[in-house]
Write a protein that holds these residues in place. Structure first.
Motif: not given
Length: 732
Positions: A654-656, A661-664, A725-728
């Motif tokens: 789960g990441v921001p 808004r929320g997570e994906i 998170c870094r990859m995205l």
């Protein structure tokens, strides 16, 4: 007044504690016999203040029914399943308004041993959402021995009735009553006679002297070592350790086997805490564990050093080669101790060894939590914790005469050491050992050849046993406990279909000496009733062992206790639970006596626990809590991945959300070499076809070369989350 004595009444002590409300109410004992009935009658103010409620489908014993008839007791019979709960509630209300406590008397349904409740869920929940309050009464029955130390029927030596806090009317009344029973049972077990002066070393010495002909069978070469010879070797090695080891703890780097058992017993005799080292640990983890425990000497053997060459072995000067020491000590000293063990008593041997009675709360053994690097903590297991855990396992998984225990799991986990060494030694049971836990073919042969009835292993090793097992090899295996990780449902079905073997999934953790729950095989009906209390169900980890209290706490309002039937964070309490981590005061543990597991779970109406996953592995997607681990198992099926593979192929993170808004949900995958948008859509429809919510499917798939894990095989979630998170290009 007519009197109905119980068979063992002459030697039984009865204690009653807690507060009885002055106003009449509905009373729920978790079980009842004539002694309980009479104690309840007296505690509630006498016969004129009590009415008895009996459901016609599950009547109490004939003895109780005869007592009620002969004493012309007030009360009524009902049929909750046939006439409905409303009619029963109305009858209770009439008696309560007339000034009488109404006690629900339940019979004995079919159930597995070690269940602390006799009341089926359908009968327990009849007063839910009514205007009735309920008074839970925890009835516990104990003996002074390890076997039958916790029981549910006569004969027993100690009977305790504990009146728990009154439960207010309203929703989930039955679930709140069950929770009170669990807490009462934990308090009662803490007062068990065997725990008041618990000393594992002296208990082991007693048992080894009482069962001299019990055996340790080496599964490698089928050689045998009697408990009498084991005691001789342990005594000699203990005397050696007293002369050559100054520290209060001593490392043991050995696989399951007779040398490992001798080393652990000798340390306990010498007043030294054995620290069984994880020989699959990384060099960093090993150095951290050694520094944390203050260990500077280690027991091992030559053959294991050659076999485990990848391990970061200590310096030669810090190693004690147990087989060399025992060879050197053999001879005249050995012959003398053989005579002493055969003819002298326990007091003489204990005096010669300088054994002092340990405090029950003193550290007996040391283990470590399942964390990576310097995050791992020390878990001191006290004498009291180990004895309580042994009592709990004995109650749920009793062994019959002649049945043996298989010990093939490394001793660096507390439950492995308990089930594979401490428990069988305390019971005087034969132990079959094998050093390689995933050698499925040989394990099956040993189980068949030696009649092993109890074993504990991991899901990964259980899969190897099932894959290499042959029909009829496991017919004598009554309890194959599977712990440490969640077990895939496919493995349960394979074991049942291929081997007719029920895998007893358990819920366990490093901070508990025994599993918290165990999912045992279904029980047969008994006592002429069709009622059966389930002990397992798809997706559940079974029923809590007696003495393990469970609370469910709100995920967001951290101090709010929820009914057991609502999902939330699992908190635990009991005499087998950790009181404090090594080098940390007890007060530093959040919640005082209660321990926060960090896992999310819920009970069903029958009292079976269902684990939803770790608290940090949940995401709130479109208002719904998505359990990563359960979703991962579904994704493994959709993508044809074995969840027990040594190399992890998938990880759901789960990441921001990029919109803030929320997570994906992001799926890290080594299966995908390239990713296209249709892959996400395919998994979403696959979730729906498997009858799971579409929000459980990942929003993004990231192809990665590998997925990092901890040394215990669990996902290194924080590292993976930062990488995703870094990859995205998202700020975590």
């Amino acid at each position: 007044m007519l009197y109905y004595p119980r068979k063992n009444m002459k030697h039984t002590t009865t204690e009653t504690s807690g507060t009885v409300p002055t106003s009449p109410t509905l009373v729920f004992p978790n079980r009842v016999d004539t002694a309980v009935l009479q104690a309840l009658e007296q505690a509630l103010g006498g016969r004129d203040r009590v009415a008895w409620m009996v459901d016609n489908s599950l009547r109490p014993s004939q003895e109780i029914m005869q007592y009620l008839t002969d004493t012309r007791a007030a009360g009524f019979m009902t049929a909750i399943e046939r006439t409905g709960a409303e009619a029963a509630v109305e009858q209770v209300r009439r008696f309560v308004e007339g000034g009488r406590h109404v006690v629900f008397l339940c019979g004995s349904p079919g159930q597995q041993p070690g269940n602390f409740v006799d009341v089926p869920g359908k009968l327990l929940h009849f007063a839910d959402d009514s205007t009735l309050a309920a008074l839970p009464v925890c009835v516990s029955m104990f003996n002074n021995t390890m076997e039958q130390g916790i029981t549910g029927q006569a004969p027993y030596r100690h009977l305790r009735l504990r009146f728990m806090p009154l439960q207010a009317p309203g929703a989930a009344l039955g679930a709140r009553v069950r929770g009170a029973w669990m807490e009462g049972m934990a308090d009662a077990l803490a007062e068990h006679p065997l725990l008041q002066q618990a000393d594992v070393a002296n208990a082991l010495l007693d048992s080894l002297l009482q069962h001299p002909n019990a055996l340790i069978i080496d599964g490698v070469n089928d050689s045998q070592l009697s408990y009498r010879r084991l005691l001789v070797f342990a005594i000699m090695f203990c005397r050696y350790l007293r002369k050559h080891v100054a520290g209060r703890r001593l490392g043991i780097i050995l696989p399951p086997g007779k040398l490992s058992i001798i080393a652990n017993v000798a340390c306990l005799f010498a007043g030294i805490s054995p620290v069984n080292i994880n020989y699959t640990a990384t060099p960093e983890e090993f150095r951290h564990h050694v520094a944390l425990a203050g260990v500077d000497r280690f027991i091992t053997e030559d053959r294991f050093i050659h076999k485990q060459q990848q391990f970061s072995w200590p310096s030669q000067r810090d190693l004690i080669y147990i087989e060399r020491v025992l060879t050197e000590l053999s001879g005249r000293s050995s012959r003398i101790w053989k005579l002493v063990v055969r003819w002298a008593g326990k007091k003489f041997i204990a005096a010669r060894l300088g054994m002092q009675a340990a405090q029950p709360t003193a550290e007996a053994m040391l283990f470590y939590t399942d964390a990576s690097g310097t995050d791992s903590k020390g878990v001191p297991m006290s004498h009291r914790m180990l004895m309580a855990a042994a009592l709990q396992i004995c109650s749920r998984m009793p062994l019959e005469p002649g049945q043996r225990v298989l010990s093939a799991s490394p001793m660096y986990r507390a439950e492995n050491a308990l089930a594979g060494m401490v428990l069988p030694l305390l019971l005087g049971k034969d132990i079959v050992t094998y050093p390689t836990p995933n050698a499925g073919k040989r394990i099956g042969e040993l189980v068949h050849n030696y009649g092993a009835a109890l074993a504990l292993t991991s899901p990964k090793n259980a899969a190897a046993w099932v894959a290499n097992g042959v029909k009829d090899q496991y017919t004598g295996m009554r309890y194959l406990l599977v712990s440490a990780k969640r077990m895939p449902e496919d493995l349960t079905r394979q074991a049942q279909q291929k081997l007719g073997l029920h895998l007893c999934e358990s819920y366990s953790m490093a901070e508990a000496a025994a599993p918290i729950t165990v999912s045992t095989a279904a029980a047969a009906t008994g006592n002429g009733t069709a009622w059966v209390l389930p002990s397992s169900a798809p997706g559940s980890v079974g029923v809590p062992l007696p003495g393990a209290a469970v609370r469910i706490m709100d995920l967001e309002q951290k101090d709010r206790v929820l009914p057991l039937t609502q999902p939330g964070v699992i908190w635990l309490r009991g005499p087998g639970m950790l009181q404090h981590y090594l080098h940390e005061p007890a007060a530093a543990q959040a919640g005082g006596q209660w321990f926060c597991t960090g896992d999310v779970g819920v009970f069903d109406a029958d009292g079976l626990l269902h684990i939803r996953g770790s608290m940090h592995r949940f995401s709130k997607i479109e208002g719904e809590l998505v359990p990563h681990e359960r979703a991962e198992h579904v994704l493994c099926r959709l993508l044809g991945v074995d969840p027990l593979d040594e190399i992890r192929r998938l990880a759901l993170i789960g990441v921001p959300s990029p919109n803030g808004r929320g997570e994906i949900l992001v799926l890290l995958s080594t299966v995908h070499k390239t990713v296209n948008p249709h892959d996400v859509i395919t998994l979403r429809y696959g979730m729906l076809n498997e009858r799971y919510p579409a929000v459980w499917a990942p929003n993004r798939i990231l192809a990665v070369p590998s997925i990092p894990t901890l040394s215990n095989g669990k996902l290194d979630y924080d590292f993976c989350r930062r990488g995703a998170c870094r990859m995205l290009g998202i700020k975590c």
